[in-house]
Design a protein around this motif. Sequence first.
Motif, PDB file in Angstrom:
ATOM      1  N   GLN A 159      76.976  44.564 -54.689  1.00 19.02           N
ATOM      2  CA  GLN A 159      76.057  44.208 -53.613  1.00 19.02           C
ATOM      3  C   GLN A 159      76.865  43.765 -52.406  1.00 19.02           C
ATOM      4  O   GLN A 159      77.873  43.055 -52.549  1.00 19.02           O
ATOM      5  CB  GLN A 159      75.132  43.094 -54.070  1.00 19.02           C
ATOM      6  CG  GLN A 159      73.906  42.873 -53.203  1.00 19.02           C
ATOM      7  CD  GLN A 159      72.965  41.850 -53.804  1.00 19.02           C
ATOM      8  OE1 GLN A 159      73.400  40.812 -54.284  1.00 19.02           O
ATOM      9  NE2 GLN A 159      71.677  42.135 -53.810  1.00 19.02           N
ATOM     10  N   ASP A 213      76.539  42.353 -48.224  1.00 20.39           N
ATOM     11  CA  ASP A 213      75.728  41.858 -47.110  1.00 20.39           C
ATOM     12  C   ASP A 213      76.086  42.643 -45.860  1.00 20.39           C
ATOM     13  O   ASP A 213      77.220  42.547 -45.364  1.00 20.39           O
ATOM     14  CB  ASP A 213      75.970  40.368 -46.890  1.00 20.39           C
ATOM     15  CG  ASP A 213      75.492  39.526 -48.064  1.00 20.39           C
ATOM     16  OD1 ASP A 213      74.494  39.915 -48.686  1.00 20.39           O
ATOM     17  OD2 ASP A 213      76.128  38.495 -48.352  1.00 20.39           O
ATOM     18  N   THR A 262      70.874  43.442 -46.950  1.00 19.52           N
ATOM     19  CA  THR A 262      71.739  43.581 -48.120  1.00 19.52           C
ATOM     20  C   THR A 262      71.542  44.956 -48.738  1.00 19.52           C
ATOM     21  O   THR A 262      70.413  45.451 -48.816  1.00 19.52           O
ATOM     22  CB  THR A 262      71.413  42.502 -49.171  1.00 19.52           C
ATOM     23  OG1 THR A 262      71.592  41.214 -48.591  1.00 19.52           O
ATOM     24  CG2 THR A 262      72.310  42.628 -50.377  1.00 19.52           C
TER      25      THR A 262
END
Length: 218
Positions: free
Chosen positions: A70, A72, A78
């Motif tokens: 993941q 940002d 995100t």
Amino acid sequence: YSRSVGRPDFAMKLTGQQGSVRVGAFFATDPEAPDSTSDDFTMHAADPEDPELEHVYETRRVLTTVARAQVDISSKATLGAVVVERDWLGDGERVANNLGFGADGQAYLSKALNLESAWFGSVASDLNDQELSGYAGQTRVSWKTEDYRVFLYQQSVSDEFRSEAGFLTRHGFHRLMAKTDLYFNADHPWAREVSPGIWADYYLDENGQVVDEILAAN
């Protein structure tokens, strides 16, 4: 779905973060992992009394692998990716497999508008050499202010989508939902906020025919 790992004799979890990137991985080997879907596609589809499959059931092991990343994009957005795989092993060889993979994201497009979406594909093969491939996904859109909220939700799971390390209650449907809530604030200690709402929820089959519908208020 943690209950799809029964009594692992080996498991490992790794997590880490570098700047705005977060990663995680999970591995487990399990001699007693159950089939977690609602049908008999994988191990249970074959006859355990079949002499040709005796070695598979005697040495059966299940390897579950999950990998997640993941990042940002900004303070308000995100993006992520995930791979979930389950391998059934017999005599050290892979005899059945279920691979799921996909991407997801969330973004606050404005102070009031929030968008979330996730889409996945799957490939599966069982002991009878049957193969399935399918897709699944969902999208949420909400607009919320101090006075009201409008919420839209869409979900699709194809009939051939499988997630043996996950949890699915049904296949082969589309879901559409719309909900509106109002917010009334007061200073009374017994009712500081009242939020009546109404919503419509529809389930459709893969041919677009409505099979379930809910019209409700709260």
